[in-house]
Design a protein around this motif. Sequence first.
Motif, PDB file in Angstrom:
ATOM      1  N   ALA A 216      -5.100   3.912  -5.038  1.00 42.63           N
ATOM      2  CA  ALA A 216      -4.804   2.682  -5.798  1.00 42.63           C
ATOM      3  C   ALA A 216      -3.293   2.428  -5.803  1.00 42.63           C
ATOM      4  O   ALA A 216      -2.852   1.283  -5.658  1.00 42.63           O
ATOM      5  CB  ALA A 216      -5.334   2.805  -7.218  1.00 42.63           C
ATOM      6  N   GLY A 217      -2.500   3.519  -5.942  1.00 48.81           N
ATOM      7  CA  GLY A 217      -1.041   3.381  -5.913  1.00 48.81           C
ATOM      8  C   GLY A 217      -0.581   2.839  -4.568  1.00 48.81           C
ATOM      9  O   GLY A 217       0.267   1.936  -4.499  1.00 48.81           O
TER      10      GLY A 217
ATOM     11  N   LEU B 172      -2.370   1.084  -2.432  1.00 54.47           N
ATOM     12  CA  LEU B 172      -2.783  -0.319  -2.308  1.00 54.47           C
ATOM     13  C   LEU B 172      -1.875  -1.209  -3.162  1.00 54.47           C
ATOM     14  O   LEU B 172      -1.548  -2.330  -2.767  1.00 54.47           O
ATOM     15  CB  LEU B 172      -4.246  -0.493  -2.736  1.00 54.47           C
ATOM     16  CG  LEU B 172      -5.297   0.206  -1.849  1.00 54.47           C
ATOM     17  CD1 LEU B 172      -6.703  -0.019  -2.389  1.00 54.47           C
ATOM     18  CD2 LEU B 172      -5.225  -0.268  -0.403  1.00 54.47           C
ATOM     19  N   GLY B 173      -1.448  -0.675  -4.315  1.00 52.05           N
ATOM     20  CA  GLY B 173      -0.526  -1.413  -5.168  1.00 52.05           C
ATOM     21  C   GLY B 173       0.810  -1.643  -4.475  1.00 52.05           C
ATOM     22  O   GLY B 173       1.330  -2.751  -4.459  1.00 52.05           O
ATOM     23  N   VAL B 174       1.345  -0.557  -3.866  1.00 53.52           N
ATOM     24  CA  VAL B 174       2.626  -0.673  -3.136  1.00 53.52           C
ATOM     25  C   VAL B 174       2.478  -1.701  -2.015  1.00 53.52           C
ATOM     26  O   VAL B 174       3.352  -2.544  -1.785  1.00 53.52           O
ATOM     27  CB  VAL B 174       3.043   0.704  -2.569  1.00 53.52           C
ATOM     28  CG1 VAL B 174       4.202   0.559  -1.588  1.00 53.52           C
ATOM     29  CG2 VAL B 174       3.453   1.645  -3.699  1.00 53.52           C
ATOM     30  N   MET B 175       1.315  -1.632  -1.350  1.00 52.62           N
ATOM     31  CA  MET B 175       1.121  -2.555  -0.232  1.00 52.62           C
ATOM     32  C   MET B 175       1.030  -3.998  -0.725  1.00 52.62           C
ATOM     33  O   MET B 175       1.500  -4.925  -0.059  1.00 52.62           O
ATOM     34  CB  MET B 175      -0.141  -2.184   0.530  1.00 52.62           C
ATOM     35  CG  MET B 175       0.010  -2.541   1.975  1.00 52.62           C
ATOM     36  SD  MET B 175      -1.265  -1.872   2.968  1.00 52.62           S
ATOM     37  CE  MET B 175      -2.628  -2.817   2.437  1.00 52.62           C
ATOM     38  N   THR B 176       0.397  -4.185  -1.893  1.00 50.71           N
ATOM     39  CA  THR B 176       0.299  -5.546  -2.435  1.00 50.71           C
ATOM     40  C   THR B 176       1.697  -6.076  -2.775  1.00 50.71           C
ATOM     41  O   THR B 176       1.995  -7.250  -2.566  1.00 50.71           O
ATOM     42  CB  THR B 176      -0.604  -5.554  -3.695  1.00 50.71           C
ATOM     43  OG1 THR B 176      -1.807  -4.860  -3.381  1.00 50.71           O
ATOM     44  CG2 THR B 176      -0.947  -6.946  -4.136  1.00 50.71           C
ATOM     45  N   ILE B 177       2.558  -5.183  -3.290  1.00 52.30           N
ATOM     46  CA  ILE B 177       3.934  -5.611  -3.597  1.00 52.30           C
ATOM     47  C   ILE B 177       4.680  -5.947  -2.297  1.00 52.30           C
ATOM     48  O   ILE B 177       5.379  -6.957  -2.212  1.00 52.30           O
ATOM     49  CB  ILE B 177       4.656  -4.527  -4.426  1.00 52.30           C
ATOM     50  CG1 ILE B 177       4.043  -4.527  -5.836  1.00 52.30           C
ATOM     51  CG2 ILE B 177       6.158  -4.782  -4.507  1.00 52.30           C
ATOM     52  CD1 ILE B 177       4.453  -3.398  -6.703  1.00 52.30           C
TER      53      ILE B 177
ATOM     54  N   ALA C  27       3.271  -7.001   0.295  1.00 44.34           N
ATOM     55  CA  ALA C  27       2.647  -8.257   0.738  1.00 44.34           C
ATOM     56  C   ALA C  27       3.265  -9.438  -0.008  1.00 44.34           C
ATOM     57  O   ALA C  27       3.521 -10.486   0.591  1.00 44.34           O
ATOM     58  CB  ALA C  27       1.140  -8.196   0.491  1.00 44.34           C
ATOM     59  N   PHE C  28       3.502  -9.241  -1.301  1.00 45.43           N
ATOM     60  CA  PHE C  28       4.080 -10.324  -2.105  1.00 45.43           C
ATOM     61  C   PHE C  28       5.492 -10.649  -1.597  1.00 45.43           C
ATOM     62  O   PHE C  28       5.839 -11.820  -1.408  1.00 45.43           O
ATOM     63  CB  PHE C  28       4.115  -9.922  -3.583  1.00 45.43           C
ATOM     64  CG  PHE C  28       4.529 -11.040  -4.489  1.00 45.43           C
ATOM     65  CD1 PHE C  28       3.652 -12.085  -4.769  1.00 45.43           C
ATOM     66  CD2 PHE C  28       5.788 -11.080  -5.053  1.00 45.43           C
ATOM     67  CE1 PHE C  28       4.026 -13.136  -5.586  1.00 45.43           C
ATOM     68  CE2 PHE C  28       6.171 -12.131  -5.875  1.00 45.43           C
ATOM     69  CZ  PHE C  28       5.292 -13.158  -6.145  1.00 45.43           C
TER      70      PHE C  28
ATOM     71  N   PHE D 162       1.331 -16.565  -0.062  1.00 47.64           N
ATOM     72  CA  PHE D 162       0.826 -15.423  -0.827  1.00 47.64           C
ATOM     73  C   PHE D 162      -0.705 -15.374  -0.781  1.00 47.64           C
ATOM     74  O   PHE D 162      -1.296 -14.296  -0.641  1.00 47.64           O
ATOM     75  CB  PHE D 162       1.316 -15.503  -2.278  1.00 47.64           C
ATOM     76  CG  PHE D 162       0.926 -14.313  -3.106  1.00 47.64           C
ATOM     77  CD1 PHE D 162       1.295 -13.030  -2.717  1.00 47.64           C
ATOM     78  CD2 PHE D 162       0.173 -14.446  -4.262  1.00 47.64           C
ATOM     79  CE1 PHE D 162       0.930 -11.916  -3.463  1.00 47.64           C
ATOM     80  CE2 PHE D 162      -0.197 -13.339  -5.019  1.00 47.64           C
ATOM     81  CZ  PHE D 162       0.188 -12.078  -4.608  1.00 47.64           C
TER      82      PHE D 162
ATOM     83  N   VAL E 148      -1.631 -13.929   2.455  1.00 46.44           N
ATOM     84  CA  VAL E 148      -1.385 -12.481   2.490  1.00 46.44           C
ATOM     85  C   VAL E 148      -2.440 -11.750   1.657  1.00 46.44           C
ATOM     86  O   VAL E 148      -2.947 -10.692   2.050  1.00 46.44           O
ATOM     87  CB  VAL E 148       0.051 -12.199   1.975  1.00 46.44           C
ATOM     88  CG1 VAL E 148       0.268 -10.723   1.762  1.00 46.44           C
ATOM     89  CG2 VAL E 148       1.081 -12.722   2.967  1.00 46.44           C
TER      90      VAL E 148
ATOM     91  N   LEU F 166      -5.052  -8.837   2.663  1.00 50.07           N
ATOM     92  CA  LEU F 166      -5.250  -7.598   1.884  1.00 50.07           C
ATOM     93  C   LEU F 166      -6.732  -7.382   1.583  1.00 50.07           C
ATOM     94  O   LEU F 166      -7.233  -6.262   1.655  1.00 50.07           O
ATOM     95  CB  LEU F 166      -4.474  -7.671   0.565  1.00 50.07           C
ATOM     96  CG  LEU F 166      -2.981  -7.405   0.634  1.00 50.07           C
ATOM     97  CD1 LEU F 166      -2.356  -7.618  -0.738  1.00 50.07           C
ATOM     98  CD2 LEU F 166      -2.691  -5.980   1.099  1.00 50.07           C
TER      99      LEU F 166
ATOM    100  N   PHE G  93      -0.316  -0.249 -12.195  1.00 51.26           N
ATOM    101  CA  PHE G  93       0.848   0.025 -11.343  1.00 51.26           C
ATOM    102  C   PHE G  93       1.805  -1.182 -11.332  1.00 51.26           C
ATOM    103  O   PHE G  93       3.017  -1.028 -11.466  1.00 51.26           O
ATOM    104  CB  PHE G  93       0.336   0.359  -9.934  1.00 51.26           C
ATOM    105  CG  PHE G  93       1.401   0.608  -8.924  1.00 51.26           C
ATOM    106  CD1 PHE G  93       2.121   1.796  -8.936  1.00 51.26           C
ATOM    107  CD2 PHE G  93       1.704  -0.332  -7.955  1.00 51.26           C
ATOM    108  CE1 PHE G  93       3.112   2.033  -8.003  1.00 51.26           C
ATOM    109  CE2 PHE G  93       2.694  -0.100  -7.018  1.00 51.26           C
ATOM    110  CZ  PHE G  93       3.402   1.086  -7.041  1.00 51.26           C
TER     111      PHE G  93
END
Lengths: 237, 246
Positions: free
Chosen positions: A174-175, A177-182, A184-185, B45, B48, B52, B231
């Motif tokens: 989850a961490g 995926l969270g880093v990846m989402t950031i 991505a943002f 976004f 993206v 994801l 997170f």
Amino acid sequence: MHIAAIDHMANNGDSFLHNARPITKVSMALLFLVSLIVTNHIFKALILLAIPIALILLSRVNVREILHLAAYPLVFSILFALIRIQQSWVAGLLVMTKALGAALNMLLLIATTPYTDLFGIFSYVLPGPIIDVFIFTYRSLFILLDKLENMMKSIRLRGGFHPVRILFNLKNTAGALGVMTIHAFDMSERLYRIYSLRGYKGKIPLSREWEPLKPVDGFLLLFSLIVLTGVFIPWNI
Amino acid sequence: MSHIHLPDGVIPPFWWITGLILCLALLWIFAGRIKKDEVRRKIPFAGVIGALMLIFMSVPLGILPVHLNLAVLCGILAGPGLGFVAVFAVNTILALIGHGGFTVIGLNTLLMGGEAILGYYIFRAASGRLGSASSAVTANILALLLSTVLMILIVGTSVGLGEALLPHDHTHESVHAGEDHIDDRENNSESHSGEIKDARFLFLTGWTAVIAVILAGILLESLVTGLIVSFFSKVRPDLLKPAAEG
């Protein structure tokens, strides 16, 4: 993810199907799809399955990749085929034939048509911002896949993955995926700034100039129409 | 969670055509809202986020026969409108590579997009009282429960309740080779309770197995969403600020 392989086939292939106009290929795919949906005759369905197989072989795309992707709908159709087999084996076979035929039909389209051309055709019926979302999705997919691969490798190398500790793994995944989402943002903000500098106002211009059809387009369209007509004719077989 | 993995030709035309029309109508409405400046900034976004979602879907969940969608997370981050549009893009790309039928794009988008829309509003409503992670988990559980019930109702009404969940058997002979018409709807109204009895998952059988798989899937997706949101609340709380309702 097989999207990269499909993308490679569509952009680097050289066959009569690759050279046909995107509008022709989309029309052909839709006509075959309609033919498959309306037919309830096993022989017709088998012929409709044989057509995309023949075209896939003729278009010289990577058959292994296509078969790999086609296995997925085939597996799901088996579930429904098993239900129908209780009625008759023909009905079961029909479900599988239709599902596989429709999937191969779509795979043939995506493996011979670059995504920008395909989204260009979609832009005739869908609003501009939606097409933009398609383009951004497709573009960022490959970048993010690379990032994820590297990130998962790092987690394993640093002892963040344990075969038995499920919660520990889940938390680290989850961490990640969270880093990846950031990531991505941040990437999407950068993309927006770059596109804005180039004059982006909520619609990426795609080539929609009408190009005259070539003989191969005429042949493919005529062939698809003949197939659709053939489906409606009650043959005595 | 609630993604209809049906190939083309299984769902009757009435259902998928209705689904497609409704989906396109919603897309036009949401596209109209995107013209606002602050929403337009979020188009890349949404793209993206769509990418994801495609990646999250490919993450295996071990023994559970489901995959993550994270449509609710998509709704929370991108807003209800752009979340719905991203879900549509994802479903179309999946259909083009044979993952789910092309004809069920509309129904799939309505279900998953519904999760994104509902999740967004529940998250906003709950985040005033609960923490970010708890709100995300609550939003996820409620949105997924509703969309799963809707999925079962849609597939159950159109194909048969048993088919909506797990394979089973019919005994009625109604299809013959060479016939141009298949009357396979006759038995759909019959009881499926006996057929569900055959379903198995680990040591569980029947309805218990079916419900266990669904609940485990929902809980797992909710837990992952909660962990991701938790997170974010530590490292980028600005991402959780209300998205413009595009």
